[in-house]
Design a protein around this motif. Structure first.
Motif, PDB file in Angstrom:
ATOM      1  N   GLY A 165     -21.356  -3.257  13.142  1.00 14.49           N
ATOM      2  CA  GLY A 165     -20.221  -3.567  12.279  1.00 14.49           C
ATOM      3  C   GLY A 165     -20.541  -4.374  11.051  1.00 14.49           C
ATOM      4  O   GLY A 165     -19.643  -4.763  10.302  1.00 14.49           O
ATOM      5  N   ARG A 166     -21.823  -4.607  10.792  1.00 18.83           N
ATOM      6  CA  ARG A 166     -22.245  -5.410   9.638  1.00 18.83           C
ATOM      7  C   ARG A 166     -23.032  -4.547   8.670  1.00 18.83           C
ATOM      8  O   ARG A 166     -23.980  -3.872   9.052  1.00 18.83           O
ATOM      9  CB  ARG A 166     -23.095  -6.590  10.118  1.00 18.83           C
ATOM     10  CG  ARG A 166     -23.641  -7.496   9.021  1.00 18.83           C
ATOM     11  CD  ARG A 166     -24.350  -8.686   9.650  1.00 18.83           C
ATOM     12  NE  ARG A 166     -25.415  -8.244  10.551  1.00 18.83           N
ATOM     13  CZ  ARG A 166     -26.682  -8.081  10.174  1.00 18.83           C
ATOM     14  NH1 ARG A 166     -27.052  -8.290   8.923  1.00 18.83           N
ATOM     15  NH2 ARG A 166     -27.585  -7.687  11.052  1.00 18.83           N
ATOM     16  N   VAL A 167     -22.630  -4.555   7.395  1.00 19.24           N
ATOM     17  CA  VAL A 167     -23.354  -3.806   6.376  1.00 19.24           C
ATOM     18  C   VAL A 167     -24.638  -4.559   6.033  1.00 19.24           C
ATOM     19  O   VAL A 167     -24.605  -5.718   5.608  1.00 19.24           O
ATOM     20  CB  VAL A 167     -22.507  -3.625   5.096  1.00 19.24           C
ATOM     21  CG1 VAL A 167     -23.298  -2.858   4.040  1.00 19.24           C
ATOM     22  CG2 VAL A 167     -21.206  -2.898   5.408  1.00 19.24           C
ATOM     23  N   VAL A 168     -25.768  -3.893   6.237  1.00 19.17           N
ATOM     24  CA  VAL A 168     -27.064  -4.535   5.974  1.00 19.17           C
ATOM     25  C   VAL A 168     -27.725  -3.980   4.719  1.00 19.17           C
ATOM     26  O   VAL A 168     -28.758  -4.504   4.275  1.00 19.17           O
ATOM     27  CB  VAL A 168     -28.019  -4.382   7.184  1.00 19.17           C
ATOM     28  CG1 VAL A 168     -27.439  -5.092   8.404  1.00 19.17           C
ATOM     29  CG2 VAL A 168     -28.289  -2.911   7.492  1.00 19.17           C
ATOM     30  N   GLY A 169     -27.147  -2.935   4.145  1.00 17.77           N
ATOM     31  CA  GLY A 169     -27.711  -2.375   2.920  1.00 17.77           C
ATOM     32  C   GLY A 169     -26.746  -1.392   2.299  1.00 17.77           C
ATOM     33  O   GLY A 169     -25.937  -0.764   2.984  1.00 17.77           O
ATOM     34  N   ALA A 170     -26.795  -1.290   0.971  1.00 15.35           N
ATOM     35  CA  ALA A 170     -25.938  -0.356   0.245  1.00 15.35           C
ATOM     36  C   ALA A 170     -26.747   0.305  -0.856  1.00 15.35           C
ATOM     37  O   ALA A 170     -27.510  -0.361  -1.563  1.00 15.35           O
ATOM     38  CB  ALA A 170     -24.738  -1.087  -0.355  1.00 15.35           C
ATOM     39  N   VAL A 171     -26.596   1.614  -0.983  1.00 12.84           N
ATOM     40  CA  VAL A 171     -27.168   2.352  -2.104  1.00 12.84           C
ATOM     41  C   VAL A 171     -26.007   2.996  -2.842  1.00 12.84           C
ATOM     42  O   VAL A 171     -25.292   3.829  -2.283  1.00 12.84           O
ATOM     43  CB  VAL A 171     -28.175   3.426  -1.646  1.00 12.84           C
ATOM     44  CG1 VAL A 171     -28.752   4.150  -2.856  1.00 12.84           C
ATOM     45  CG2 VAL A 171     -29.296   2.796  -0.815  1.00 12.84           C
ATOM     46  N   VAL A 172     -25.806   2.578  -4.080  1.00 11.01           N
ATOM     47  CA  VAL A 172     -24.667   3.027  -4.879  1.00 11.01           C
ATOM     48  C   VAL A 172     -25.150   4.060  -5.885  1.00 11.01           C
ATOM     49  O   VAL A 172     -26.115   3.813  -6.625  1.00 11.01           O
ATOM     50  CB  VAL A 172     -24.013   1.837  -5.603  1.00 11.01           C
ATOM     51  CG1 VAL A 172     -22.766   2.294  -6.351  1.00 11.01           C
ATOM     52  CG2 VAL A 172     -23.655   0.737  -4.597  1.00 11.01           C
ATOM     53  N   PHE A 173     -24.493   5.211  -5.914  1.00  7.17           N
ATOM     54  CA  PHE A 173     -24.926   6.343  -6.724  1.00  7.17           C
ATOM     55  C   PHE A 173     -24.025   6.513  -7.945  1.00  7.17           C
ATOM     56  O   PHE A 173     -22.808   6.364  -7.870  1.00  7.17           O
ATOM     57  CB  PHE A 173     -24.877   7.634  -5.903  1.00  7.17           C
ATOM     58  CG  PHE A 173     -25.849   7.675  -4.764  1.00  7.17           C
ATOM     59  CD1 PHE A 173     -27.030   8.391  -4.853  1.00  7.17           C
ATOM     60  CD2 PHE A 173     -25.574   6.999  -3.583  1.00  7.17           C
ATOM     61  CE1 PHE A 173     -27.929   8.433  -3.798  1.00  7.17           C
ATOM     62  CE2 PHE A 173     -26.463   7.031  -2.517  1.00  7.17           C
ATOM     63  CZ  PHE A 173     -27.650   7.753  -2.629  1.00  7.17           C
ATOM     64  N   ASP A 174     -24.637   6.859  -9.047  1.00  7.72           N
ATOM     65  CA  ASP A 174     -23.904   7.286 -10.239  1.00  7.72           C
ATOM     66  C   ASP A 174     -24.179   8.777 -10.393  1.00  7.72           C
ATOM     67  O   ASP A 174     -25.327   9.184 -10.620  1.00  7.72           O
ATOM     68  CB  ASP A 174     -24.405   6.507 -11.458  1.00  7.72           C
ATOM     69  CG  ASP A 174     -23.474   6.629 -12.646  1.00  7.72           C
ATOM     70  OD1 ASP A 174     -22.296   6.957 -12.444  1.00  7.72           O
ATOM     71  OD2 ASP A 174     -23.922   6.397 -13.790  1.00  7.72           O
ATOM     72  N   VAL A 175     -23.143   9.594 -10.211  1.00  4.83           N
ATOM     73  CA  VAL A 175     -23.301  11.049 -10.203  1.00  4.83           C
ATOM     74  C   VAL A 175     -22.762  11.630 -11.500  1.00  4.83           C
ATOM     75  O   VAL A 175     -21.690  11.244 -11.978  1.00  4.83           O
ATOM     76  CB  VAL A 175     -22.564  11.666  -8.995  1.00  4.83           C
ATOM     77  CG1 VAL A 175     -22.628  13.189  -9.041  1.00  4.83           C
ATOM     78  CG2 VAL A 175     -23.166  11.145  -7.690  1.00  4.83           C
ATOM     79  N   SER A 176     -23.507  12.577 -12.069  1.00  5.00           N
ATOM     80  CA  SER A 176     -23.100  13.227 -13.316  1.00  5.00           C
ATOM     81  C   SER A 176     -23.488  14.696 -13.267  1.00  5.00           C
ATOM     82  O   SER A 176     -24.649  15.027 -13.011  1.00  5.00           O
ATOM     83  CB  SER A 176     -23.773  12.536 -14.514  1.00  5.00           C
ATOM     84  OG  SER A 176     -23.457  13.175 -15.726  1.00  5.00           O
ATOM     85  N   ASP A 177     -22.500  15.568 -13.483  1.00  3.05           N
ATOM     86  CA  ASP A 177     -22.761  17.017 -13.531  1.00  3.05           C
ATOM     87  C   ASP A 177     -23.508  17.511 -12.290  1.00  3.05           C
ATOM     88  O   ASP A 177     -24.459  18.298 -12.387  1.00  3.05           O
ATOM     89  CB  ASP A 177     -23.541  17.388 -14.797  1.00  3.05           C
ATOM     90  CG  ASP A 177     -22.731  17.129 -16.062  1.00  3.05           C
ATOM     91  OD1 ASP A 177     -21.495  17.275 -16.004  1.00  3.05           O
ATOM     92  OD2 ASP A 177     -23.325  16.770 -17.093  1.00  3.05           O
ATOM     93  N   GLY A 178     -23.108  17.017 -11.133  1.00  2.00           N
ATOM     94  CA  GLY A 178     -23.673  17.505  -9.885  1.00  2.00           C
ATOM     95  C   GLY A 178     -25.035  16.961  -9.527  1.00  2.00           C
ATOM     96  O   GLY A 178     -25.656  17.434  -8.567  1.00  2.00           O
ATOM     97  N   ARG A 179     -25.505  15.945 -10.260  1.00  2.00           N
ATOM     98  CA  ARG A 179     -26.801  15.339  -9.945  1.00  2.00           C
ATOM     99  C   ARG A 179     -26.687  13.813 -10.021  1.00  2.00           C
ATOM    100  O   ARG A 179     -25.761  13.270 -10.587  1.00  2.00           O
ATOM    101  CB  ARG A 179     -27.886  15.845 -10.895  1.00  2.00           C
ATOM    102  CG  ARG A 179     -28.197  17.331 -10.722  1.00  2.00           C
ATOM    103  CD  ARG A 179     -29.493  17.724 -11.444  1.00  2.00           C
ATOM    104  NE  ARG A 179     -29.370  17.623 -12.895  1.00  2.00           N
ATOM    105  CZ  ARG A 179     -30.400  17.753 -13.745  1.00  2.00           C
ATOM    106  NH1 ARG A 179     -31.620  17.977 -13.265  1.00  2.00           N
ATOM    107  NH2 ARG A 179     -30.207  17.666 -15.040  1.00  2.00           N
ATOM    108  N   VAL A 180     -27.677  13.155  -9.453  1.00  2.00           N
ATOM    109  CA  VAL A 180     -27.681  11.691  -9.406  1.00  2.00           C
ATOM    110  C   VAL A 180     -28.337  11.161 -10.679  1.00  2.00           C
ATOM    111  O   VAL A 180     -29.494  11.478 -10.976  1.00  2.00           O
ATOM    112  CB  VAL A 180     -28.440  11.189  -8.165  1.00  2.00           C
ATOM    113  CG1 VAL A 180     -28.556   9.672  -8.185  1.00  2.00           C
ATOM    114  CG2 VAL A 180     -27.729  11.661  -6.895  1.00  2.00           C
TER     115      VAL A 180
END
Length: 312
Positions: A265-280
């Motif tokens: 129940g504890r978040v130990v890591g986050a990867v945040v994505f910026d998506v544009s035109d179907g790609r990262v």
């Protein structure tokens, strides 16, 4: 202080916190700035305050500018250790999200770019883009001329646009599908597919699980894919560091699809994505505990649904 003055401040608290977060990129620092604003409001001769909302906005903005100019902020910039604090969707500190500009102004990609602006440029940009203040009011808040406000906003817009990877409106469902496919490729080791899912000018930034002295930065599709593949490859050492075998969830963070690693129940890591035109177009990896505190508070009250990966 009478109840009417307290009620007036409390009615403005959410807006002040959202403004401070956009200026500082830290929920904890934003809360401190809002509390300091309350103390100023408490001590003020309020009978001479003609427009309380404008007075409070000016005070919190200038408190934030003082923090941005502080020795600590200058050190973090010089040392290359600063990253915005991620916030889970629904957090009131994310503030207004009615326009494209408001939604983009709180993305991790834009918050990171804003760090490269001068404090006054950053404040003028946020007041204009995220809160739609006219230049005359921005000039009064920042004690500059209206012409200077226009110039600061123009320079900030131009710099953000020049350095922004991706951007623009993205359908949330489509963006989530891209991240699901990306996570599947990273977990299975399909590096070629990872490369194909990245834009040509992709960037990746990571705090190295809070263990690195400086942020880790990667450019080029091949290097980013290699970094991601290594990061998502399970090992006993990583599980020990995380405190167990994380489940992987996809959830919106700062308006962007994100992979959250959760143990008990504890978040130990986050990867945040910026998506544009179907790609990262960019990734921000955050695992330092001091940057995940508020997100974890929100996660404990969140109903996430089923994880994408039950046990990593």
């Amino acid at each position: 202080m009478d109840s009417a003055a307290i009620d007036l401040f409390e009615a403005s608290r959410g807006r002040l916190a959202s403004l401070a977060y956009r200026l500082l990129g830290s929920a904890a620092d934003a809360e401190d700035a809002v509390q300091d604003t309350f103390l100023r409001w408490q001590a003020a001769d309020r009978g001479y305050v003609e427009v309380p909302e404008a007075w409070l906005t000016k005070v919190v903005t200038n408190l934030c500018l003082d923090r941005l100019r502080s020795a600590r902020a200058r050190h973090e910039r010089a040392a290359g250790v600063w990253l915005p604090e991620p916030l889970l969707e629904g957090d009131p500190m994310l503030g207004p999200a009615d326009t494209v500009e408001q939604r983009e102004s709180v993305s991790l990609a834009v918050l990171t770019l804003l760090e490269r602006l001068s404090p006054v440029e950053r404040a003028a940009y946020v007041l204009r883009e995220a809160f739609s203040y006219p230049h005359a009011e921005i000039a009064g808040i920042l004690d500059i001329t209206e012409s200077a406000s226009q110039q600061h906003v123009h320079r900030a817009r131009r710099r953000v646009a020049a350095e922004r990877r991706g951007g623009g409106e993205v359908d949330p469902a489509s963006a989530r599908r891209v991240v699901e496919e990306f996570l599947a490729a990273a977990s299975s080791g399909r590096t070629e597919r990872l490369v194909a899912l990245l834009t040509d000018d992709v960037t990746a930034v990571s705090d190295g699980a809070g263990l690195a002295r400086r942020l880790l930065r990667f450019t080029t599709r091949e290097r980013v894919a290699s970094f991601v593949r290594a990061g998502f490859k399970p090992t006993p050492a990583k599980r020990r560091l995380a405190g167990g075998s994380p489940a992987m969830y996809i959830a919106p963070v700062n308006g962007s699809p994100s992979v959250l690693a959760v143990v008990d129940g504890r978040v130990v890591g986050a990867v945040v994505f910026d998506v544009s035109d179907g790609r990262v177009a960019s990734l921000h990896g955050i695992a330092a505990a001091d940057r995940l505190g508020r997100l974890n508070e929100a996660w404990r009250q969140h109903e996430p649904g089923a994880p994408v990966i039950d046990a990593w």
